[in-house]
Design a protein around this motif. Structure first.
Motif, PDB file in Angstrom:
ATOM      1  N   PRO A   8       0.833  -1.211   0.000  1.00 11.69           N
ATOM      2  CA  PRO A   8       0.000   0.000   0.000  1.00 11.69           C
ATOM      3  C   PRO A   8       0.866   1.259   0.000  1.00 11.69           C
ATOM      4  CG  PRO A   8       0.024  -0.997   2.170  1.00 11.69           C
ATOM      5  CD  PRO A   8       0.758  -1.929   1.255  1.00 11.69           C
ATOM      6  N   SER A   9       0.281   2.342  -0.477  1.00 16.52           N
ATOM      7  CA  SER A   9       0.977   3.622  -0.410  1.00 16.52           C
ATOM      8  C   SER A   9       1.037   4.062   1.051  1.00 16.52           C
ATOM      9  CB  SER A   9       0.225   4.677  -1.228  1.00 16.52           C
ATOM     10  OG  SER A   9      -1.008   4.986  -0.597  1.00 16.52           O
ATOM     11  N   PHE A  10       1.825   5.081   1.322  1.00 11.22           N
ATOM     12  CA  PHE A  10       1.928   5.599   2.679  1.00 11.22           C
ATOM     13  C   PHE A  10       0.557   6.018   3.199  1.00 11.22           C
ATOM     14  CE2 PHE A  10       2.388   9.176   5.610  1.00 11.22           C
ATOM     15  CZ  PHE A  10       3.194   8.602   6.583  1.00 11.22           C
ATOM     16  N   GLU A  11      -0.191   6.717   2.359  1.00 10.78           N
ATOM     17  CA  GLU A  11      -1.502   7.207   2.757  1.00 10.78           C
ATOM     18  C   GLU A  11      -2.474   6.064   3.035  1.00 10.78           C
ATOM     19  OE1 GLU A  11       0.253   8.323   0.140  1.00 10.78           O
ATOM     20  OE2 GLU A  11       0.704  10.370   0.786  1.00 10.78           O
ATOM     21  N   GLN A  12      -2.439   5.035   2.185  1.00  7.93           N
ATOM     22  CA  GLN A  12      -3.302   3.879   2.395  1.00  7.93           C
ATOM     23  C   GLN A  12      -2.947   3.158   3.692  1.00  7.93           C
ATOM     24  OE1 GLN A  12      -2.336   1.941  -1.297  1.00  7.93           O
ATOM     25  NE2 GLN A  12      -4.290   2.502  -2.254  1.00  7.93           N
ATOM     26  N   ALA A  13      -1.656   3.009   3.939  1.00 12.08           N
ATOM     27  CA  ALA A  13      -1.203   2.338   5.160  1.00 12.08           C
ATOM     28  C   ALA A  13      -1.610   3.135   6.397  1.00 12.08           C
ATOM     29  CB  ALA A  13       0.312   2.139   5.117  1.00 12.08           C
ATOM     30  N   MET A  14      -1.487   4.453   6.339  1.00 15.74           N
ATOM     31  CA  MET A  14      -1.880   5.282   7.487  1.00 15.74           C
ATOM     32  C   MET A  14      -3.381   5.210   7.725  1.00 15.74           C
ATOM     33  SD  MET A  14       0.586   6.625   9.150  1.00 15.74           S
ATOM     34  CE  MET A  14      -0.309   7.854  10.082  1.00 15.74           C
ATOM     35  N   LEU A  44       2.026  -2.417   9.432  1.00 18.78           N
ATOM     36  CA  LEU A  44       1.747  -1.146   8.758  1.00 18.78           C
ATOM     37  C   LEU A  44       2.604  -0.023   9.334  1.00 18.78           C
ATOM     38  CD1 LEU A  44      -2.127  -1.440   8.469  1.00 18.78           C
ATOM     39  CD2 LEU A  44      -0.501  -1.432   6.570  1.00 18.78           C
ATOM     40  N   SER A  45       2.802  -0.029  10.636  1.00 18.74           N
ATOM     41  CA  SER A  45       3.629   0.979  11.285  1.00 18.74           C
ATOM     42  C   SER A  45       5.073   0.899  10.776  1.00 18.74           C
ATOM     43  CB  SER A  45       3.586   0.788  12.798  1.00 18.74           C
ATOM     44  OG  SER A  45       4.453   1.675  13.440  1.00 18.74           O
ATOM     45  N   GLN A  46       5.588  -0.314  10.668  1.00 16.53           N
ATOM     46  CA  GLN A  46       6.947  -0.495  10.143  1.00 16.53           C
ATOM     47  C   GLN A  46       7.039  -0.031   8.692  1.00 16.53           C
ATOM     48  OE1 GLN A  46       7.590  -4.659  10.890  1.00 16.53           O
ATOM     49  NE2 GLN A  46       8.395  -4.291  12.944  1.00 16.53           N
ATOM     50  N   LEU A  47       6.020  -0.358   7.906  1.00 13.21           N
ATOM     51  CA  LEU A  47       5.989   0.066   6.503  1.00 13.21           C
ATOM     52  C   LEU A  47       6.017   1.585   6.397  1.00 13.21           C
ATOM     53  CD1 LEU A  47       5.567  -0.619   3.446  1.00 13.21           C
ATOM     54  CD2 LEU A  47       3.127  -0.415   3.909  1.00 13.21           C
ATOM     55  N   CYS A  48       5.195   2.256   7.202  1.00 16.06           N
ATOM     56  CA  CYS A  48       5.158   3.723   7.190  1.00 16.06           C
ATOM     57  C   CYS A  48       6.513   4.297   7.600  1.00 16.06           C
ATOM     58  CB  CYS A  48       4.054   4.242   8.111  1.00 16.06           C
ATOM     59  SG  CYS A  48       2.391   3.954   7.469  1.00 16.06           S
ATOM     60  N   GLY A  49       7.121   3.726   8.608  1.00 10.07           N
ATOM     61  CA  GLY A  49       8.439   4.185   9.047  1.00 10.07           C
ATOM     62  C   GLY A  49       9.482   4.042   7.954  1.00 10.07           C
ATOM     63  N   GLN A  50       9.448   2.913   7.248  1.00 12.89           N
ATOM     64  CA  GLN A  50      10.391   2.699   6.148  1.00 12.89           C
ATOM     65  C   GLN A  50      10.178   3.697   5.022  1.00 12.89           C
ATOM     66  OE1 GLN A  50       9.587  -1.371   5.148  1.00 12.89           O
ATOM     67  NE2 GLN A  50      10.836  -2.201   6.809  1.00 12.89           N
ATOM     68  N   LYS A  51       8.920   3.945   4.696  1.00 10.91           N
ATOM     69  CA  LYS A  51       8.624   4.897   3.625  1.00 10.91           C
ATOM     70  C   LYS A  51       9.081   6.311   4.012  1.00 10.91           C
ATOM     71  CE  LYS A  51       4.870   2.424   1.354  1.00 10.91           C
ATOM     72  NZ  LYS A  51       5.330   2.419  -0.028  1.00 10.91           N
TER      73      LYS A  51
END
Length: 85
Positions: A8-14, A44-51
């Protein structure tokens, strides 16, 4: 998320992370489902942090390319209590 699913994009993940938090905070979720939601939220939190880290590196590279600007660490604006706005 399985390997077949797209990232997912950052926005979708958030957005999904906010939904998960709201569900967990409601307290109306059975324990097993709460554990599954918590695990998904952590991913999702890890994904957002990576992005966010990727974007920060790109910005630093762009700043360095634009005339050798001095690289400064990002410090979010804080209010009088020292809390991030």
């Amino acid at each position: 998320m399985t390997k077949q699913e797209t990232t997912p994009s950052f926005e979708q993940a958030m957005d999904k992370l906010e939904q998960i938090v709201a569900q967990l905070e409601s307290g109306d979720v059975p324990l097993e489902q709460a554990i599954d939601l918590f695990q998904e939220g952590m991913k999702l939190s890890q994904l957002c942090g990576q992005k966010l880290e990727q974007v920060e590196r790109k910005i630093e590279i762009l700043m360095e390319q634009e005339g050798g600007l001095v690289k400064k660490p990002f410090n979010p604006a804080t209010d009088e209590k020292g809390e991030v706005k």
